[in-house]
Enzyme design. Structure first.
Site, short mmCIF file in Angstrom:
data_model
loop_
_atom_site.label_atom_id
_atom_site.label_comp_id
_atom_site.label_asym_id
_atom_site.label_seq_id
_atom_site.Cartn_x
_atom_site.Cartn_y
_atom_site.Cartn_z
N LYS A 1 67.81 22.74 -11.06
CA LYS A 1 66.40 22.63 -10.69
C LYS A 1 65.93 21.20 -10.83
CE LYS A 1 64.94 23.73 -15.37
NZ LYS A 1 63.94 24.33 -16.24
N GLN B 1 51.80 32.71 -11.41
CA GLN B 1 52.29 31.45 -10.86
C GLN B 1 51.82 31.30 -9.42
OE1 GLN B 1 56.55 31.80 -11.37
NE2 GLN B 1 56.44 30.56 -13.22
N HIS C 1 59.04 31.21 -2.62
CA HIS C 1 60.46 31.46 -2.39
C HIS C 1 60.78 31.22 -0.94
CE1 HIS C 1 60.01 33.63 -6.23
NE2 HIS C 1 61.24 33.20 -6.42
N HIS D 1 63.39 28.28 -5.02
CA HIS D 1 62.26 28.82 -5.79
C HIS D 1 61.40 27.66 -6.28
CE1 HIS D 1 64.97 32.38 -7.10
NE2 HIS D 1 65.81 31.47 -6.68
N CYS E 1 61.39 36.73 -8.10
CA CYS E 1 62.49 36.52 -7.14
C CYS E 1 63.15 37.81 -6.64
CB CYS E 1 63.55 35.59 -7.72
SG CYS E 1 63.08 34.68 -9.18
N ASP F 1 53.75 31.01 -6.99
CA ASP F 1 55.20 31.12 -6.82
C ASP F 1 55.58 31.05 -5.35
OD1 ASP F 1 57.66 31.31 -7.90
OD2 ASP F 1 57.53 33.43 -8.46
N ARG G 1 55.85 37.81 -19.83
CA ARG G 1 56.97 37.27 -20.59
C ARG G 1 56.71 37.51 -22.06
NH1 ARG G 1 58.19 31.81 -17.00
NH2 ARG G 1 58.58 33.00 -15.10
ZN LIG Z 1 62.19 32.80 -8.16
#
Ligand SMILES: [Zn+2]
Ligand SMILES: [Zn+2]
Length: 603
Positions: free
Chosen positions: A421, A338, A342, A467, A291, A340, A320
């Protein structure tokens, strides 16, 4: 296997909630009493810990003079059956704390004594016990009327568990068992357990040559060539879904300096999960999330209301800091990727963007046969931002779920520290629930990074961020689908989609032409030219879960045909090559769930 403190606490809470138990839970807890009585018959010196009902069964913790063996479990089961046959009533009695302590001290049950000593005063006025036959246990109940009411049961295994989940306290032996209303339910549960073992993705990953794990890099998979084919198929599908959703792809760095993490809040709130290191003199972190980096891309120029929404997809690598002790395979990795996404958007676009996100989730899971369920996770105790922000953000997510008429429930306190979320869950072929995607609406990061866009009348407003990752990570999703399909992936995911098996050397050239025709149609095919016998080649292809096997001999060669045989056992003779290639291409491009047979036992 040792039981950790969290597991201990949740089990203890379940025990305390005994009043709310339904019949199956009551039966499970009653089975725990019956098991404890059986253990005491065989080991009179046993000291008892706790024995709650849990999901799918029950357990009881014991301090015993020696480690249990599978033979012991059989003996305990036999003693349990004797109690069932004896039809013993469960009877409740009540004592005050001093009397209860006197009884438990007399029985030399130090763990039970500890429990009663630590009861809050208001609960200690009436301490209840349940007795059946000779056995009596400190217990809130409720219980079945009689041991004869116990359904079909089985003891499963034993494991080490510290008293109260505390490694400074004595290590006990926990015996797990399961009990059900009917023999069918028990059989089905045991089948699921056996299947879960047989489908273990770490074993299948090695057998199918997809991926392996090595102690040289704990909790991080090594992807083999076939595994990467699977990865690329997953990725291509995710990219197609994102492109149709109006996303552009970006890629951002892994090693990022401390200043950015301080501004994003990760340095304060997420540092325990980050690999922190020095880039010469600059404290830095390997990124656990994308992000803040996407925000830097957004901020490289001034944005206008006409530029929004801006949708970024990012497939770069994340790190992580997970514990490496657990053998969790793909389910707990330290390096992950991911799919991912945004989105930066105006306030008046948030509702549409959330609905877009939920529709992309449904679409991306469809070719796996998954029907997602949704959970709205609301503010946790440790959070950024005011209650007003959270009220608005949670309200928007709720609205999107309601407008889309999706199946959803509430998860109070389950949100990440910076945003509410929607978590997405799927059930696999064994009926296990997996949390997959997450959709987060976020007003905090745009504020912390002072994001803005120019409005129609020349002023400035702050955009919202959304996200989401749909697979979650490729690693975890690969683990889930490997177990879900038991390694028998549908055609579009199978690393090798078709193997061509020439009957004799004189058919090798034609086999090559078949392979080329399949390859030209975008299909992954191989010729098995080894000098093995045909039956051995078929067996190997079957073991490798290759969806289509094509045995070619004189007749096929002369006719320009193939005789396909599916992994599921179906076969056809003399199909014209061109017709077969078109057929396979269509199934592949449509990402059909084929050839796939749910091999669960019939209900
Ligand atoms: Zn994010
Ligand atoms: Zn009890």
């Amino acid at each position: 296997m040792a039981i950790d403190a969290d597991e201990y606490r949740s089990a203890a809470n379940e025990l305390l909630d005994a009043g709310a138990h339904d019949r199956l839970d009551t039966m499970r807890h009653s089975a725990a009493h019956v098991m404890a009585a059986a253990v005491l018959e065989l080991f009179p010196e046993a000291r008892l810990g706790i024995g709650p009902a849990i999901k799918d069964g029950f357990y009881y913790d014991f301090d015993l003079p020696r480690p249990l063996t599978p033979v012991d479990l059989e003996a305990i089961e036999a003693k349990m059956r004797e109690q069932v046959a004896a039809d013993l009533a469960f009877e409740r009695s009540e004592l005050d704390r001093p009397a209860a302590l006197e009884r438990l001290e007399g029985e030399e049950q130090p763990f039970k004594v500890e429990i009663v000593r630590e009861l809050p005063d208001e609960e200690a006025e009436v301490v209840s016990f349940y007795r059946h036959g000779e056995f009596s246990d400190l217990c809130r109940g409720p219980h079945l009327a009689s041991t004869a009411d116990l359904g079909p049961f089985k003891l499963l295994n034993s494991a080490a568990a510290y008293w109260r989940g505390d490694e400074t306290r004595p290590m006990l032996q926990r015996i797990y068992g399961t009990v059900w209303e009917t023999q069918e339910d028990l059989d089905r549960y045991l089948w699921r357990l056996e299947q879960a073992r047989a489908r273990d993705h770490r074993r299948l990953g090695r057998e199918l040559d997809l991926f392996t794990f090595h102690p040289e890099s704990p909790a991080a998979p090594f992807w083999h060539p076939k595994g990467m084919v699977l990865w690329r198929a997953l990725e291509a599908w995710s990219r197609e879904v994102r492109a149709d959703g109006g996303f552009s792809e970006v890629r951002t760095p892994s090693l990022v300096r401390r200043e950015l993490w301080e501004q994003s809040g990760h340095w304060d709130l997420y540092q325990d999960n980050m690999f922190v290191l020095d880039d010469y003199d600059h404290p830095s972190g390997l990124k656990p999330m994308n992000c803040p980096q996407e925000i830097l891309v957004y901020k490289t120029r001034s944005r206008s209301y006409r530029d929004l929404p801006m949708r970024f997809a990012d497939y770069s690598v994340l790190f992580r800091k997970e514990l490496t002790g657990a053998l969790a395979g793909m389910f707990r990795v330290r390096q992950l990727t991911q799919d991912d996404s945004h989105v930066f958007c105006r306030d008046d676009q948030v509702a549409d963007e959330l609905r877009l996100a939920l529709s992309l989730v449904n679409r991306q899971f469809a070719p796996f046969g998954f029907q997602p369920r949704f959970k709205l996770a609301t503010r946790p105790d440790k959070k950024l931002g005011s209650d007003e922000f959270w009220d608005m953000a949670e309200g928007r997510l709720r609205e999107a779920l309601e407008v889309e008429e999706l199946p959803w429930t509430l998860d109070p306190g389950g949100a990440a520290f910076y945003a509410p979320k929607i978590d997405v869950f799927i059930d696999d072929a064994l009926g296990r629930e997996w949390q997959m995607a997450t959709v987060q609406l976020d007003y905090q990061l745009p504020q912390r990074f002072d994001l803005e866009y120019r409005t129609a009348d020349g002023g400035f407003e702050r955009p919202a961020m959304i996200h989401y990752a749909i697979y979650g990570s490729f690693e975890r999703f690969t683990g889930v689908i490997t177990e879900h399909f038991a390694g028998a992936f549908p055609l579009w995911l199978a690393p090798v989609q078709a193997v061509i098996i020439p009957i004799a050397d004189r058919h090798i050239e034609y086999a090559g032409r078949v392979r080329d025709a399949l390859a030209a149609a975008g299909l992954r095919a191989e010729v098995d030219e080894r000098s093995e016998r045909m039956q051995a080649k078929l067996r190997d292809a079957q073991e490798q879960q290759i969806p289509v096997m094509l045995v070619v001999g004189d007749r096929d060669q002369e006719a320009g045909a193939v005789s396909p045989r599916l992994r599921t056992g179906r076969s056809r003779q003399g199909v014209p090559l061109e017709e077969f290639v078109d057929h396979l291409r269509a199934r592949n491009e449509a990402r059909e769930l084929w050839p796939y047979e749910d091999n669960a036992p019939a209900d």
